[in-house]
Design a protein around this motif. Structure first.
Motif, PDB file in Angstrom:
ATOM      1  N   CYS A   7       1.338  -0.953   0.200  1.00  0.00           N
ATOM      2  CA  CYS A   7      -0.252   0.322  -0.035  1.00  0.00           C
ATOM      3  C   CYS A   7       0.816   0.946   0.623  1.00  0.00           C
ATOM      4  N   ALA A   8       2.028   1.294   0.368  1.00  0.00           N
ATOM      5  CA  ALA A   8       2.831   2.818   0.613  1.00  0.00           C
ATOM      6  C   ALA A   8       3.898   2.377  -0.684  1.00  0.00           C
ATOM      7  N   TYR A  11       4.493   5.830  -3.037  1.00  0.00           N
ATOM      8  CA  TYR A  11       4.852   6.772  -2.574  1.00  0.00           C
ATOM      9  C   TYR A  11       5.953   6.657  -2.947  1.00  0.00           C
ATOM     10  N   PHE A  63      -2.099   5.509  -0.770  1.00  0.00           N
ATOM     11  CA  PHE A  63      -2.467   4.140   0.043  1.00  0.00           C
ATOM     12  C   PHE A  63      -3.408   3.677   0.341  1.00  0.00           C
ATOM     13  N   ARG A 121      -5.103   1.389  -3.038  1.00  0.00           N
ATOM     14  CA  ARG A 121      -4.206   1.007  -2.835  1.00  0.00           C
ATOM     15  C   ARG A 121      -4.780  -0.877  -1.951  1.00  0.00           C
TER      16      ARG A 121
END
Length: 326
Positions: A134-135, A138, A224, A227
């Motif tokens: 999820c991260a 970035y 985040f 996703r």
């Protein structure tokens, strides 16, 4: 399930050729329906058939070597085909976007990761992989280099497949109430995928697994959560599809399901040839939607069956055997 997984992969790659430049809801709807689940399901099933590992388990060098070798062979085959077709040759040692070989590299990495963390709680690994996935959007460093973004994004599905007992999963998927609920869930998702332009714009880049959150534009800060939503959609949609097909037994189809690697290897070659012959342009120009999309899907089904015949077992079968002998 293995046959359905590889069929969806081939269909997704074929429909992508016209969906990317189409303003028609049919092509886009089919694309989103397939891409939301095709690689997650394919990778989940791949993890499902990995034997459990413990402290005494040796490094799975056979599988790792086999996948790496098949990936290299794929890239060489695609390069040679481009030369034969007179296409502009593009090649990068590190960039995994130019071919579908990224999947083989990812499978090698997935198997290595499972062995490396074999003594850890798989539930904890799953949660950690989801959080990292999820991260990851970035991080601008992650991308097509060594397929790092795809590996990070799709790893949770492999871990989920690995940690589940196939027999227990089959029993769960056979539940009649779940099957009924799955039917309505599948219909609901397909309806939304076909009708919502907003859903298409947001989730198209997320379902490919290779894009960072800059593709979300104004929703970048919420990447985040987007996703996480894509994981939820793929998981629920994929589970629902499995509920509907798990007890369908067709010997011929089941046999094709054992040839997923060779089908994956060859279908891109067929796709490249059809593109060079302007097949998709001819179909798009000669027919309106939904006929165009239906013809493309049927073409993908035909290619899947063609790639499953024994003659196309080369070189995947030989490379898998080589890995086992190493």
């Amino acid at each position: 399930i293995k046959f359905l997984a590889i069929l969806l992969v081939v269909m997704g790659h074929f429909i992508d050729v016209i969906a990317a430049h189409s303003s028609d809801n049919w092509a886009r709807g089919i694309f989103l329906t397939i891409y939301s689940v095709h690689m997650p399901l394919f990778i989940f099933v791949s993890g499902l058939f990995v034997k459990p590992m413990d402290k005494s388990s040796k490094f799975p060098k056979q599988r790792v070597i086999s996948f790496v070798l098949i990936g290299i062979a794929m890239r060489i085959a695609y390069l040679l085909l481009d030369l034969m077709l007179g296409n502009a040759v593009k090649y990068s040692v590190f960039d995994m976007y130019d071919t579908f070989a990224w999947f083989m590299w990812a499978m090698a990495v997935f198997n290595a990761i499972i062995w490396l963390f074999r003594e850890y709680n798989t539930k904890v690994l799953l949660v950690l992989s989801l959080l990292i996935g999820c991260a990851a959007g970035y991080d601008s460093f992650l991308g097509d280099k060594f397929a790092l973004m795809r590996i990070t994004v799709f790893l949770p599905f492999f871990i989920a497949g690995y940690m589940i007992n196939p027999e227990k999963l089959t029993q769960l998927l056979s539940n009649r109430i779940l099957k009924l609920a799955a039917f309505f869930i599948v219909i609901g998702f397909i309806f939304v995928f076909f009708k919502s332009q907003t859903v298409y714009n947001i989730f198209r880049p997320m379902f490919t697994g290779r894009h960072d959150f800059t593709s979300l534009k104004d929703l970048y800060n919420f990447g985040f959560l987007v996703r996480l939503a894509s994981y939820l959609i793929s998981g629920v949609f994929g589970f629902s599809i499995m509920c509907l097909v798990v007890n369908v037994k067709i010997p011929f189809i089941s046999a094709i399901g054992t040839k997923t690697i060779q089908i994956y290897f060859w279908h891109k070659l067929f796709l490249s040839v059809l593109i060079s012959w302007n097949y998709f342009d001819v179909i798009s120009a000669g027919f309106n939607e939904p006929v165009t999309s239906i013809i493309i899907i049927l073409t993908a089904v035909a290619v899947t069956f063609i790639c499953s015949v024994p003659i196309f077992s080369f070189p995947a079968k030989q490379l898998l055997a080589f890995g086992k002998s190493s």
